[in-house]
Design an enzyme around this catalytic site. Sequence first.
Site, PDB file in Angstrom:
ATOM      1  N   HIS A 103      12.115  72.174  25.158  1.00 36.97           N
ATOM      2  CA  HIS A 103      13.059  73.183  24.678  1.00 36.97           C
ATOM      3  C   HIS A 103      13.974  72.537  23.644  1.00 36.97           C
ATOM      4  CE1 HIS A 103      12.163  76.025  27.942  1.00 36.97           C
ATOM      5  NE2 HIS A 103      12.245  75.023  28.792  1.00 36.97           N
ATOM      6  N   CYS A 127       7.114  75.577  27.709  1.00 34.93           N
ATOM      7  CA  CYS A 127       7.428  75.536  29.139  1.00 34.93           C
ATOM      8  C   CYS A 127       6.748  76.665  29.921  1.00 34.93           C
ATOM      9  CB  CYS A 127       8.939  75.528  29.324  1.00 34.93           C
ATOM     10  SG  CYS A 127       9.428  74.849  30.886  1.00 34.93           S
ATOM     11  N   ARG A 135      13.087  69.028  40.185  1.00 36.41           N
ATOM     12  CA  ARG A 135      13.244  69.684  38.880  1.00 36.41           C
ATOM     13  C   ARG A 135      13.365  68.579  37.821  1.00 36.41           C
ATOM     14  NH1 ARG A 135      12.960  74.634  38.134  1.00 36.41           N
ATOM     15  NH2 ARG A 135      13.261  75.237  35.990  1.00 36.41           N
TER      16      ARG A 135
HETATM   17  N1  GLN Z   1       9.607  78.498  35.756  1.00 38.19           N
HETATM   18  C1  GLN Z   1       8.868  77.366  35.208  1.00 38.19           C
HETATM   19  C2  GLN Z   1       9.248  76.051  35.894  1.00 38.19           C
HETATM   20  O1  GLN Z   1      10.282  75.983  36.524  1.00 38.19           O
HETATM   21  C3  GLN Z   1       9.142  77.245  33.724  1.00 38.19           C
HETATM   22  C4  GLN Z   1      10.608  76.924  33.435  1.00 38.19           C
HETATM   23  C5  GLN Z   1      10.937  77.021  31.962  1.00 38.19           C
HETATM   24  O2  GLN Z   1      10.323  77.752  31.199  1.00 38.19           O
HETATM   25  N2  GLN Z   1      11.999  76.269  31.546  1.00 38.19           N
HETATM   26  O3  GLN Z   1       8.523  75.073  35.785  1.00 38.19           O
END
Ligand code: GLN
Length: 240
Positions: free
Chosen positions: A191, A94, A128
Amino acid sequence: MKLTLGHLYPNHMNIYGDRGNVLTLYQRALWRGIEMDIISLEPGMPVPADQFDILFMGGGQDTQQIKVCHDLQTLKGEGIREAASQGMVILAICGGYQLMGHYYKPHDGDQLPGLGLIDAYTIAGSKRFIGNVSLKRPDGQTVVGFENHSGLTYLAKDVTPLGSVISGYGNNGEDGYEGAVVGNIYGTYLHGSLLPKNPQLADELLLKALHYRYGPKVILEPLNNTLEVQAHQKALAFKP
Ligand code: GLN
């Protein structure tokens, strides 16, 4: 045999259990009698090009990425690029994945420079992407995990994705791909942590690291993956 794993920014870049990937690599090596030294690579610590066989970088919120990206570029970038060019294995999740590309442009603030090891770039999107993800690799292997990112990652045409999305959003929710594999460099949004439920991928990384350190003749004894495969199949049945 012995492997050395460098854990990049374990106190800054470790959301959604990403350090579980380090524990999985360590344990799956140990079960084969292979020692593994794990070195935390905090801000201020250089990365000697010949010291590590595997580097791991987990995910993080924008604020954490902003905190580490200068150090990643200035203090660690040269050693990482040199080692990666020789075949060192990298797994980046990520936010870590985003910083392996050319840049990540967060919602607020300047563009964050990446290491450019993956020919890709990321821009923060308005939505998101959160939920379970399953994907199919080019060899038909399935990979499962959990995503939570607003970043939209776009791969250059000749970059191989980790896989095609079966369910979930993936790199950008548009092109149907997730992650990226460039030689021994693996980036993904998954993740979970990723590796406990994806034993085949975990062993692929371990074997590549052993070949990097000890040559191509090394083999990895198979393990009994019954529990891991059960967890994988359960996760494969999750709806996004
Ligand atoms: N901050 C980055 C995003 O929002 C990565 C998020 C993360 O590592 N889960 O895309």
